[in-house]
Write an enzyme that holds these catalytic residues in place. Structure first.
Site, PDB file in Angstrom:
ATOM      1  N   ASN A  43      -9.989  -0.811  -0.765  1.00  0.00           N
ATOM      2  CA  ASN A  43      -8.742  -0.872  -0.857  1.00  0.00           C
ATOM      3  C   ASN A  43      -8.179  -1.817  -2.082  1.00  0.00           C
ATOM      4  O   ASN A  43      -8.156  -2.534  -2.193  1.00  0.00           O
ATOM      5  CB  ASN A  43      -8.118  -1.350   0.923  1.00  0.00           C
ATOM      6  CG  ASN A  43      -7.051  -1.474   0.786  1.00  0.00           C
ATOM      7  OD1 ASN A  43      -6.304  -0.938  -0.031  1.00  0.00           O
ATOM      8  ND2 ASN A  43      -6.027  -1.731   1.487  1.00  0.00           N
ATOM      9  N   CYS A  61       0.950  -1.285  -0.192  1.00  0.00           N
ATOM     10  CA  CYS A  61       0.423  -0.210  -0.350  1.00  0.00           C
ATOM     11  C   CYS A  61       0.850   1.097  -0.571  1.00  0.00           C
ATOM     12  O   CYS A  61       0.322   2.570   0.073  1.00  0.00           O
ATOM     13  CB  CYS A  61      -1.521   0.235   1.051  1.00  0.00           C
ATOM     14  SG  CYS A  61      -1.792  -1.159   1.060  1.00  0.00           S
ATOM     15  N   HIS A 121      -3.922   7.158   2.174  1.00  0.00           N
ATOM     16  CA  HIS A 121      -3.729   5.550   1.479  1.00  0.00           C
ATOM     17  C   HIS A 121      -5.498   5.269   1.582  1.00  0.00           C
ATOM     18  O   HIS A 121      -5.609   5.675   2.922  1.00  0.00           O
ATOM     19  CB  HIS A 121      -2.994   4.568   2.387  1.00  0.00           C
ATOM     20  CG  HIS A 121      -3.541   3.286   1.956  1.00  0.00           C
ATOM     21  ND1 HIS A 121      -3.449   2.851   0.783  1.00  0.00           N
ATOM     22  CD2 HIS A 121      -4.207   2.484   2.826  1.00  0.00           C
ATOM     23  CE1 HIS A 121      -3.925   1.935   0.593  1.00  0.00           C
ATOM     24  NE2 HIS A 121      -3.514   1.021   1.498  1.00  0.00           N
TER      25      HIS A 121
END
Length: 323
Positions: free
Chosen positions: A280, A124, A250
């Site tokens: 995500n 990520c 993020h």
């Protein structure tokens, strides 16, 4: 060395890279919370309350390499350059069809670029690691135009019978074109990347492409690490949260985003959120959110963007960008 304009101070560099093109691509398949209710012990209310997510895009008939190349082509077109003008390609990617070659090589061939390329696997945080690498290459004078792509397919790694993980992820690809610039005002102002390999077991992917995550511990580390990186960047640049126009964290889940915003004293109306639409998408989430911000008109040229992220590794970092 710093320069100050009114209440804003920034480090001066004779060479900097600035964004000149953005692109994004999503799978056609939309998986809503209601669809997940049909085979999981969950509900739309439960998912929204804990994650803020309403739907996610999932790769079915597409290939990640094609989404990545599509996003890259759109960024190249948006930048108004030719593929042969690109001097280097960096791709943030965790899993794709091949062990080798890297996804960056496949993208290079599909878009018609003639340059060196490399993949980075920081999960990520991969977008920030890629920005950090690109910034170094631009500042060293080794490149004029760099294509940064973040393309991820985390749904390949989830157990669709595990409601604690499968509801969280979606697939997608985003791309940015950076140009070498002599401007001391616009562009990538600063980046910072950090890691703690001792914590890898908190969040990792296995050899058989399965995500294993300690949810509570991941949450704790994320809400501490992202604000830490963001504060470091702001302190280094001599600015405060008041100077930042947008924070693009993020897009892990809404609870993490809100907790980080509170720790940084950022009002929620300055937070660009896309996790409700895309879930995500790992390292691609920041690029997708940034591209969405430009396309929707929310982000305007001249604004100051702060992007922090946290991911498997453990890795985390932040970037400060004048767009």
């Amino acid at each position: 060395m710093k320069f100050c304009e009114k209440d804003k101070c920034f480090f001066i560099s004779k060479i900097r890279m600035r964004i000149i093109g953005t692109g994004r691509a999503h799978p056609a398949k939309v998986v809503t919370n209601a669809m997940l209710e049909q085979f999981l012990d969950t509900s739309d209310e439960w998912i929204k309350e804990r994650t803020g997510m309403s739907e996610r895009r999932v790769i079915t008939s597409e290939k990640l390499e094609d989404l990545a190349a599509d996003a890259a082509r759109r960024a190249i077109e948006d930048a108004g350059i030719e593929p042969t003008d690109i001097d280097y390609i960096i791709c943030s990617n965790v899993v794709n069809e091949y062990v080798t070659p890297g996804l960056s090589c496949i993208i290079q061939g599909k878009v018609g670029a003639k340059c060196a390329c490399v993949d980075v696997n920081a999960a990520c945080s991969g977008f920030i690691y890629a920005l950090d690498m690109a910034d170094d290459r631009i500042r060293s004078g080794k490149a004029k135009n760099i294509l940064v792509v973040a393309a991820e397919e985390p749904t390949r790694m989830v157990d669709w019978n595990d409601r604690s993980t499968c509801v969280l992820f979606g697939d997608g690809a985003g791309a940015l074109i950076f140009e070498r610039s002599s401007s001391s005002y616009s562009g990538i102002i600063d980046t910072v990347v950090m890691s703690d390999g001792a914590g890898y077991d908190i969040l990792h992917g296995t050899n058989d492409h399965k995500i294993e995550m300690n949810g509570p511990e991941t949450y704790k580390r994320a809400v501490l690490s992202m604000p830490h990186a963001a504060r470091y960047i702001m302190d280094h640049a001599g600015i405060t949260a008041d100077n930042v126009d947008w924070i693009i964290p993020h897009q892990a889940n809404l609870r993490i985003i809100e907790s980080c915003a509170a720790r940084l004293d950022f009002p929620l109306d300055k937070i660009l959120v896309t996790v409700d639409k895309h879930a995500n998408t790992s390292g691609a989430s920041g690029v997708l959110a940034l591209a969405y911000g430009f396309e929707s008109g929310k982000i305007k040229h001249g604004q100051l963007i702060l992007y922090p992220a946290f991911g498997s590794g453990l890795t985390w970092g932040a970037a400060l960008i004048r767009v």
